[in-house]
Design a protein around this motif. Structure first.
Motif, short mmCIF file in Angstrom:
data_model
loop_
_atom_site.label_atom_id
_atom_site.label_comp_id
_atom_site.label_asym_id
_atom_site.label_seq_id
_atom_site.Cartn_x
_atom_site.Cartn_y
_atom_site.Cartn_z
N LEU A 128 0.81 -1.22 0.00
CA LEU A 128 0.00 0.00 0.00
C LEU A 128 0.85 1.27 0.00
O LEU A 128 0.36 2.34 -0.39
CB LEU A 128 -0.92 0.00 1.22
CG LEU A 128 -2.02 -1.07 1.22
CD1 LEU A 128 -2.76 -1.07 2.55
CD2 LEU A 128 -2.99 -0.86 0.07
N ALA A 129 2.09 1.15 0.42
CA ALA A 129 2.96 2.33 0.50
C ALA A 129 3.10 3.02 -0.86
O ALA A 129 3.29 4.23 -0.94
CB ALA A 129 4.33 1.94 1.04
N ALA A 130 2.99 2.24 -1.93
CA ALA A 130 3.13 2.81 -3.27
C ALA A 130 1.99 3.77 -3.60
O ALA A 130 2.12 4.61 -4.49
CB ALA A 130 3.18 1.69 -4.31
N LEU A 131 0.87 3.65 -2.88
CA LEU A 131 -0.27 4.52 -3.14
C LEU A 131 -0.20 5.84 -2.36
O LEU A 131 -0.97 6.76 -2.63
CB LEU A 131 -1.57 3.80 -2.75
CG LEU A 131 -1.88 2.49 -3.48
CD1 LEU A 131 -3.14 1.86 -2.90
CD2 LEU A 131 -2.04 2.73 -4.98
N ALA A 132 0.71 5.91 -1.41
CA ALA A 132 0.76 7.07 -0.51
C ALA A 132 1.23 8.32 -1.25
O ALA A 132 2.12 8.26 -2.10
CB ALA A 132 1.67 6.77 0.67
N HIS A 133 0.63 9.44 -0.87
CA HIS A 133 1.02 10.75 -1.40
C HIS A 133 1.49 11.58 -0.22
O HIS A 133 0.67 12.07 0.58
CB HIS A 133 -0.16 11.40 -2.11
CG HIS A 133 0.18 12.68 -2.80
ND1 HIS A 133 -0.21 13.92 -2.32
CD2 HIS A 133 0.90 12.93 -3.93
CE1 HIS A 133 0.23 14.86 -3.13
NE2 HIS A 133 0.90 14.29 -4.11
N ALA A 134 2.81 11.71 -0.08
CA ALA A 134 3.38 12.32 1.12
C ALA A 134 2.87 13.73 1.40
O ALA A 134 2.55 14.05 2.55
CB ALA A 134 4.91 12.30 1.04
N PRO A 135 2.78 14.62 0.40
CA PRO A 135 2.29 15.97 0.71
C PRO A 135 0.88 15.98 1.30
O PRO A 135 0.60 16.73 2.24
CB PRO A 135 2.34 16.68 -0.65
CG PRO A 135 3.39 15.95 -1.42
CD PRO A 135 3.25 14.52 -1.00
N THR A 136 0.00 15.12 0.77
CA THR A 136 -1.35 15.04 1.32
C THR A 136 -1.33 14.46 2.72
O THR A 136 -2.03 14.94 3.62
CB THR A 136 -2.25 14.18 0.41
OG1 THR A 136 -2.33 14.78 -0.89
CG2 THR A 136 -3.65 14.07 0.98
N TRP A 137 -0.53 13.42 2.93
CA TRP A 137 -0.46 12.76 4.23
C TRP A 137 0.00 13.76 5.30
O TRP A 137 -0.60 13.86 6.38
CB TRP A 137 0.49 11.57 4.16
CG TRP A 137 0.33 10.57 5.27
CD1 TRP A 137 -0.17 10.79 6.52
CD2 TRP A 137 0.67 9.17 5.21
NE1 TRP A 137 -0.16 9.64 7.25
CE2 TRP A 137 0.35 8.62 6.48
CE3 TRP A 137 1.21 8.35 4.24
CZ2 TRP A 137 0.56 7.27 6.78
CZ3 TRP A 137 1.42 7.01 4.54
CH2 TRP A 137 1.09 6.48 5.79
N LEU A 138 1.03 14.52 5.00
CA LEU A 138 1.55 15.48 5.97
C LEU A 138 0.54 16.61 6.23
O LEU A 138 0.33 17.02 7.38
CB LEU A 138 2.88 16.06 5.49
CG LEU A 138 4.05 15.06 5.43
CD1 LEU A 138 5.26 15.71 4.77
CD2 LEU A 138 4.41 14.57 6.82
N ALA A 139 -0.09 17.09 5.18
CA ALA A 139 -1.09 18.15 5.35
C ALA A 139 -2.26 17.65 6.19
O ALA A 139 -2.73 18.33 7.11
CB ALA A 139 -1.58 18.64 3.99
#
Length: 224
Positions: A128-139
């Protein structure tokens, strides 16, 4: 999250804005005096009342199709919905007006989808990590920290939305309305910082929550 569960990924955010949907009117400004607007979100109620105190705001229940049907039947002059939900169901054409995120601040995480899994599922988490979007997650982490700090719930008119700047800084805007007197002025706060991990994101959310406390949030929260 409940014990035993973790957030495996947060996907790239869809449109975070709120949207006005109406069968007759093109914008909030075009609504006649005393018009009936449907929303069951206290966050939207307080922000609408601060923009248009004359509006009669009534709850609207049901799934998206049911809400749109009630609008089309004439039970409301307009309803306010999340733009993301309308777009995902290919109903963007029903939108008459988008509210800017500085005009009507969204709720924490609005437009973002998270994937929750049981803790200890390492192989699944790796996939599932491949689906992650870091900027959205942090926001979203910063936004959710505001809610967590203030004890946010569905009965609290709390808004929090974070926006990235070109220099890598994250600016978090938050607003709190009065839960029983929606016409009272919104309490607003803003915090900004360079954010590169979840701890920093959550720290930014705590800073925004503390800024709301300094502006009198305790008085509003005691009535929530």
């Amino acid at each position: 999250l409940p014990a035993g569960f973790v957030l495996a990924a947060v996907l790239e955010r869809e449109d975070p804005r709120d949207a006005l949907v109406s069968s007759k009117y093109d914008s909030l400004a075009a609504l006649p005096q005393g018009a009936c607007v449907g929303t069951s979100s206290l966050r939207r109620v307080t922000q609408l009342k601060n923009m248009r105190p004359d509006l009669r705001i009534e709850p609207v229940r049901g799934n998206l199709d049911t809400r749109l049907r009630k609008l089309d039947e004439g039970q409301y002059d307009a309803i306010v919905l999340a733009a993301a939900g309308l777009k995902r169901l290919q109903l963007e054409g029903r939108i008459r007006q988008y509210f800017g995120v500085d005009e009507m601040i969204p709720c924490a995480g609005q437009g973002a989808l998270g994937i929750e899994i049981r803790a200890g599922q390492a192989p699944l988490a790796e996939h599932l990590a491949a689906l992650a979007h870091a900027p959205t997650w942090l926001a979203a982490a910063a936004e959710r920290a505001v809610s967590r700090e203030l004890g946010g719930s569905c009965s609290m008119p709390l808004a929090a939305h974070a926006v990235w700047a070109a220099d890598g800084r994250l600016t978090l805007s938050a607003a709190l309305g009065h839960p029983t007197q929606p016409e009272r002025a919104l309490l607003r706060a803003e915090a900004a910082a360079t954010v590169s991990d979840l701890d920093q994101a959550e720290g930014l959310g705590v800073a925004a929550a503390n800024a709301l406390r300094e502006r009198g949030a305790a008085e509003y929260l005691k009535d929530a």
